[in-house]
Design a protein around this motif. Structure first.
Motif, PDB file in Angstrom:
ATOM      1  N   ALA A   1     -13.958  24.380  -7.499  1.00 40.30           N
ATOM      2  CA  ALA A   1     -13.421  23.226  -6.779  1.00 40.30           C
ATOM      3  C   ALA A   1     -13.520  23.460  -5.270  1.00 40.30           C
ATOM      4  N   VAL A   2     -13.968  22.428  -4.571  1.00 41.61           N
ATOM      5  CA  VAL A   2     -14.082  22.467  -3.104  1.00 41.61           C
ATOM      6  C   VAL A   2     -13.242  21.326  -2.547  1.00 41.61           C
ATOM      7  N   LEU A   3     -12.337  21.659  -1.618  1.00 40.04           N
ATOM      8  CA  LEU A   3     -11.462  20.654  -1.015  1.00 40.04           C
ATOM      9  C   LEU A   3     -11.586  20.734   0.511  1.00 40.04           C
ATOM     10  N   VAL A   4     -11.832  19.583   1.140  1.00 45.33           N
ATOM     11  CA  VAL A   4     -11.873  19.494   2.600  1.00 45.33           C
ATOM     12  C   VAL A   4     -10.973  18.334   3.012  1.00 45.33           C
ATOM     13  N   GLU A   5      -9.912  18.636   3.774  1.00 46.59           N
ATOM     14  CA  GLU A   5      -8.962  17.627   4.221  1.00 46.59           C
ATOM     15  C   GLU A   5      -8.886  17.626   5.749  1.00 46.59           C
ATOM     16  N   ASP A   6      -8.662  16.466   6.307  1.00 50.51           N
ATOM     17  CA  ASP A   6      -8.458  16.367   7.754  1.00 50.51           C
ATOM     18  C   ASP A   6      -7.354  15.350   8.036  1.00 50.51           C
ATOM     19  N   ASN A   7      -6.809  15.394   9.243  1.00 49.87           N
ATOM     20  CA  ASN A   7      -5.797  14.409   9.655  1.00 49.87           C
ATOM     21  C   ASN A   7      -6.353  13.524  10.770  1.00 49.87           C
ATOM     22  N   GLY A   8      -7.642  13.156  10.597  1.00 50.96           N
ATOM     23  CA  GLY A   8      -8.319  12.335  11.590  1.00 50.96           C
ATOM     24  C   GLY A   8      -8.032  10.854  11.415  1.00 50.96           C
ATOM     25  N   SER A   9      -9.022  10.037  11.795  1.00 48.77           N
ATOM     26  CA  SER A   9      -8.830   8.578  11.828  1.00 48.77           C
ATOM     27  C   SER A   9      -8.922   7.925  10.462  1.00 48.77           C
ATOM     28  N   GLY A  10      -9.403   8.663   9.439  1.00 46.68           N
ATOM     29  CA  GLY A  10      -9.489   8.091   8.110  1.00 46.68           C
ATOM     30  C   GLY A  10     -10.710   7.194   7.943  1.00 46.68           C
ATOM     31  N   ILE A  11     -10.848   6.628   6.736  1.00 47.13           N
ATOM     32  CA  ILE A  11     -11.991   5.773   6.396  1.00 47.13           C
ATOM     33  C   ILE A  11     -11.484   4.365   6.130  1.00 47.13           C
ATOM     34  N   LYS A  12     -12.123   3.402   6.755  1.00 45.58           N
ATOM     35  CA  LYS A  12     -11.728   2.016   6.528  1.00 45.58           C
ATOM     36  C   LYS A  12     -12.019   1.612   5.088  1.00 45.58           C
ATOM     37  N   GLU A  13     -11.177   0.744   4.570  1.00 47.78           N
ATOM     38  CA  GLU A  13     -11.288   0.349   3.167  1.00 47.78           C
ATOM     39  C   GLU A  13     -12.611  -0.328   2.862  1.00 47.78           C
ATOM     40  N   GLU A  14     -13.129  -1.134   3.818  1.00 45.58           N
ATOM     41  CA  GLU A  14     -14.389  -1.842   3.556  1.00 45.58           C
ATOM     42  C   GLU A  14     -15.596  -0.906   3.552  1.00 45.58           C
ATOM     43  N   TYR A  15     -15.419   0.326   4.067  1.00 45.65           N
ATOM     44  CA  TYR A  15     -16.510   1.286   4.069  1.00 45.65           C
ATOM     45  C   TYR A  15     -16.614   2.077   2.760  1.00 45.65           C
ATOM     46  N   MET A  16     -15.559   2.072   1.971  1.00 44.61           N
ATOM     47  CA  MET A  16     -15.513   2.917   0.778  1.00 44.61           C
ATOM     48  C   MET A  16     -16.648   2.639  -0.216  1.00 44.61           C
ATOM     49  N   PRO A  17     -16.993   1.362  -0.538  1.00 45.68           N
ATOM     50  CA  PRO A  17     -18.088   1.137  -1.502  1.00 45.68           C
ATOM     51  C   PRO A  17     -19.451   1.615  -1.006  1.00 45.68           C
ATOM     52  N   LYS A  18     -19.633   1.695   0.332  1.00 46.10           N
ATOM     53  CA  LYS A  18     -20.926   2.083   0.899  1.00 46.10           C
ATOM     54  C   LYS A  18     -20.956   3.550   1.327  1.00 46.10           C
ATOM     55  N   LEU A  19     -19.957   4.300   0.981  1.00 48.21           N
ATOM     56  CA  LEU A  19     -19.767   5.631   1.534  1.00 48.21           C
ATOM     57  C   LEU A  19     -20.960   6.559   1.280  1.00 48.21           C
TER      58      LEU A  19
END
Length: 533
Positions: free
Chosen positions: A457-475
């Motif tokens: 398992a590989v986990l990468v977390e950040d406390n940055g600006s996040g991802i907009k919801e409309e970008y999720m399907p095209k990620l």
């Protein structure tokens, strides 16, 4: 001498077949006619013989010394009426009382097949005589007290082949003319159809094209394998044999009997192309493109074009590891230079104790990080990557923290050093990019690599600006990026490709202004059968 065009060859051949078929069919028909005629002659001969044997004039005259003077005219008249070739009447001494040749009347008969008739038997025989092959019917003659007093022999000539053809002259002529005419037209249509199917090429042209195509395929630096829609190999070039370490002639054989771990039949089943897919077969890294072959709308097979990238992949792994270490050393050198300037300043300010403490802390921190990576991450390229990202984070004001429980010792199924470096490097770089528009001062990236016998398992977390919801399907779309200025759109696309290659799963959670989390899990071993090219 110039050869005849293929069209004329086909016409001549098909015309010859028509004529041969006509001859064979004619012989069979004439033979059947001959058999039917023979049966009819048997019946006629027997009926005529019975009629003669039952005449009272014949029964009385045959017992007279010169009875043939009365019998012969009567029998000759019946012969003509019944269309018999000859009728012979004999007494019990085998003396002829009638015969078509008058000189033989009153003379004894010497036939070899007559003995049974003088023993009251009724039968047929077939014999060759002056007239040809004849069917003879034998019937005994009896008086009113049923005592045998003589024998009647009726002969009918069996018509030969020439006789039958002469009798069917008009019908045969009509059949021959019609057959030849329609045979010619059929041959012409067949020749034109075959010529069209052969793209109006002559056999020597087709032979030359086949030889050129075969030579082209075998001279290619890529492996080429093609099959038809029944999974039978149609092309297997020399490069493909070298890649898979096989020898022999494989055209015409089922693909699964040659390569058990083939994925080419899937293209025929799904009718979908796969481009530039990197797969691992027998310890080799292969980049394969598999395309269905269509003729119009009909699927007729599939072709695979592939390259052995084993050596290239090894070189890429080495270069990737070197690049990571170079980046780590560059960042570390820059960091140490800044600290040396600080230490020099403290000494100049007359504060040697603080300068010594800073130097001690720096050395201890460096040793701790290096010792931890050497102990927990048992791959130099990945350890170098993480070290370089930690140092880069310090340059950018981002704290990169490796989970103390992290551990890595072996690559998951189908993945190698290059895949893991690309995956981890892109995830961390994306996390760095999330801070470009973030308002937080406490910038942090948490990295965790955990491994058991069954899962990595590989986990990468950040406390940055996040991802907009409309970008999720095209990620994971190729070329898509939220950062138009510096993004390439290939980072997460490559991550997704590697996850699919290793049969892993990826989970993303994100909230605007709060950060993002990417969790990727891989099975350490194959869960089902994996197919190669």
């Amino acid at each position: 001498m110039r050869q005849l065009p293929i069209r004329w060859k086909i016409m001549i051949l098909s015309y010859a077949v028509v004529i041969f078929s006509l001859l064979v069919g004619g012989i069979v028909i004439i033979a059947n006619i001959q058999q039917t005629e023979e049966k009819d002659l048997q019946i006629r001969a027997m009926n005529t013989a019975r009629t003669v044997a039952e005449l009272s004039d014949v029964q009385s005259a045959i017992q007279q010394p010169k009875g043939w003077e009365a019998i012969n005219p009567i029998v000759e008249e019946l012969r003509i009426i019944n269309e018999a070739d000859y009728i012979v009447v004999m007494n019990m001494d085998k003396i002829r009382y009638s015969h078509p040749i008058r000189e033989r009347i009153g003379t004894p008969s010497g036939g070899e097949d007559e003995e049974a008739a003088f023993a009251e038997h009724i039968y047929f025989s077939k014999a060759k005589g002056e007239l040809g092959t004849v069917i003879r019917a034998f019937v005994p003659i009896k008086d009113t007290e049923l005592n045998q007093i003589g024998v009647v022999v009726v002969g009918n000539k069996i018509p030969n082949l020439f006789d039958i053809m002469t009798g069917l002259g008009k019908a045969i002529s009509l059949i021959v003319v019609l057959t030849l005419v329609f045979g010619f037209l059929g041959s012409l249509l067949l020749a034109n159809h075959i010529k069209k199917q052969m793209f109006h090429l002559e056999p020597f042209e087709i032979k030359r094209m086949h030889e050129e195509r075969t030579a082209t395929f075998h001279s290619m630096n890529e492996g080429v394998i093609a099959i038809d829609n029944k999974e039978i190999i149609t092309i297997f070039n020399e490069k493909a044999k070298k890649v898979f370490n096989v020898n022999g002639h494989f055209v015409g054989k089922p693909i699964r009997s040659v390569l058990k771990d083939t994925r080419l039949p899937e293209i025929v089943e799904k009718n979908q192309a796969v481009y530039n897919e990197e797969i691992k077969v027998s310890g080799k890294v292969i980049v394969s493109t598999r395309i269905p072959i269509r003729k119009g709308e009909e699927l007729i097979g599939a072709v695979a074009i592939f390259q052995d990238r084993t050596e290239v992949a090894k070189l890429a792994e080495e270069l990737t590891g070197v690049k990571n270490f170079v980046e780590a050393l560059r960042v570390q050198s820059h960091e140490h230079m800044n600290k040396l300037h600080t230490i020099a300043g403290l000494i100049q300010l007359g504060k040697p104790e603080k300068a010594l403490q800073l130097a001690y802390n720096t050395t201890e921190e460096q040793e701790n990080v290096t010792s931890f990576l050497n102990e927990k991450i048992q791959n130099d390229a990945i350890a170098g990557l993480i070290l370089s990202k930690i140092r880069r984070g310090k340059e950018l004001g981002v704290e990169v923290v490796l989970d103390p429980n992290s551990y890595f010792s072996a690559f998951p199924y189908e993945l190698d050093q290059h895949d893991f470096v690309v995956l981890l490097g892109n995830l961390i770089e994306n996390a760095f990019g999330s801070f470009e528009h973030a308002e937080t001062n406490d910038k942090r990236i948490d990295v965790s690599i955990e491994q058991t016998e069954g899962i990595c398992a590989v986990l990468v977390e950040d406390n940055g600006s996040g991802i907009k919801e409309e970008y999720m399907p095209k990620l994971y779309e190729k070329g898509f990026t939220a950062n138009k200025a510096t993004g390439t759109g290939f980072g997460l696309y490559l991550v997704k490709q590697i996850v699919e290659k290793g049969r892993g799963q990826i989970q993303v959670s994100s909230a605007p202004a709060e950060g993002s989390s990417f969790l990727i899990t891989f099975p350490m071993e194959a869960e089902d059968e994996w197919y190669g090219v």
